[in-house]
Motif scaffolding. Structure first.
Motif, short mmCIF file in Angstrom:
data_model
loop_
_atom_site.label_atom_id
_atom_site.label_comp_id
_atom_site.label_asym_id
_atom_site.label_seq_id
_atom_site.Cartn_x
_atom_site.Cartn_y
_atom_site.Cartn_z
N LEU A 122 0.83 -1.20 0.00
CA LEU A 122 0.00 0.00 0.00
C LEU A 122 0.87 1.25 0.00
O LEU A 122 2.06 1.20 0.27
N ASP A 125 -0.03 6.85 2.41
CA ASP A 125 -1.34 7.40 2.81
C ASP A 125 -2.31 6.30 3.19
O ASP A 125 -3.09 6.46 4.13
N SER A 126 -2.28 5.19 2.49
CA SER A 126 -3.16 4.07 2.83
C SER A 126 -2.79 3.47 4.18
O SER A 126 -3.66 3.15 4.99
N TYR A 127 -1.48 3.34 4.44
CA TYR A 127 -1.04 2.85 5.75
C TYR A 127 -1.43 3.84 6.85
O TYR A 127 -1.83 3.44 7.93
N ASN A 129 -3.96 5.89 6.85
CA ASN A 129 -5.40 5.77 7.10
C ASN A 129 -5.73 4.53 7.93
O ASN A 129 -6.55 4.59 8.85
N SER A 179 -8.31 -0.54 3.19
CA SER A 179 -7.31 0.32 2.54
C SER A 179 -6.96 -0.20 1.15
O SER A 179 -6.76 0.59 0.21
N LYS A 180 -6.89 -1.52 0.99
CA LYS A 180 -6.63 -2.10 -0.33
C LYS A 180 -7.77 -1.77 -1.30
O LYS A 180 -7.52 -1.42 -2.46
N GLU A 182 -9.84 0.76 -1.11
CA GLU A 182 -9.79 2.19 -1.39
C GLU A 182 -8.69 2.52 -2.40
O GLU A 182 -8.87 3.37 -3.27
N LYS A 183 -7.59 1.79 -2.32
CA LYS A 183 -6.48 2.00 -3.25
C LYS A 183 -6.89 1.63 -4.67
O LYS A 183 -6.57 2.32 -5.63
N GLN A 186 -8.87 4.31 -6.50
CA GLN A 186 -8.18 5.59 -6.83
C GLN A 186 -7.70 5.61 -8.24
O GLN A 186 -7.36 4.77 -8.91
#
Length: 186
Positions: A122, A125-127, A129, A179-180, A182-183, A186
């Motif tokens: 990730l 920013d994902s980490y 969050n 988070s995955k 959401e990534k 994007q």
């Protein structure tokens, strides 16, 4: 020992036997053998002193923690050892200082661990969050414990360790998956 350290030590010691809202600057200064003017040279009020304590508080084992579980165990041990101080602080007008203290400690350390391990591919920013969301869950459980007038340090430790084990098995992996997802969007 510096004057600031005397005030910090005395306040923490006094809070072992009385609530924060019963401690005033005069009594604190008497305990330290200092004048009120000396206190006001360093701090605006008792809550300013309390904020300074939380800002500079060191947690044994936190900096050497290599994983999330070690991080949380270090925080649990700190909270158990300082239980009356934290509980008294939380159950006063300073509850936000206690909440922010645990939130920032969990979030920053979990973020560093996730980024350094980078097991999930990730972005930072994902980490960040995932660490922020996880810190909220953990912080809420600490807060919930400090609200309970019946809880003892031993019961707190037992409950928090059980919660941490569940959180590491369910909450953190779910937040990583979120988070995955959401990534991907994007």
């Amino acid at each position: 020992m510096t004057t600031e350290a005397k005030f910090k030590y005395a306040l923490k010691e006094m809070m072992l036997s009385q609530p924060l809202n019963e401690i005033n600057v005069t009594v604190l200064c008497d305990k330290c053998g200092c004048h009120r003017q000396t206190f006001y040279y360093h701090y605006q009020d008792i809550y300013d002193l309390l904020a300074a304590i939380f800002l500079n508080e060191k947690i044994p084992g936190l900096s050497s923690a290599d994983d999330v579980k070690q991080t949380l165990i270090a925080l649990i041990n700190y909270a158990k050892d300082n239980f009356e101080f934290l509980k008294s602080s939380y159950n006063s007008a300073a509850h936000d200082l206690v909440e922010n203290f645990f939130l920032s400690k969990v979030m920053s350390k979990v973020f560093l661990i996730l980024v350094n391990n980078n097991n999930y591919g990730l972005t930072k920013d994902s980490y960040r969050n995932a660490a922020r969301r996880f810190a909220r869950f953990i912080g809420e459980e600490f807060s919930y414990s400090f609200k309970d007038a019946r809880i003892t340090p031993g019961k707190f430790e037992k409950n928090m360790k059980k919660f941490v084990n569940c959180a590491l098995l369910t909450i953190l992996p779910s937040l990583i998956e979120l988070s995955k997802e959401e990534k991907k969007k994007q």
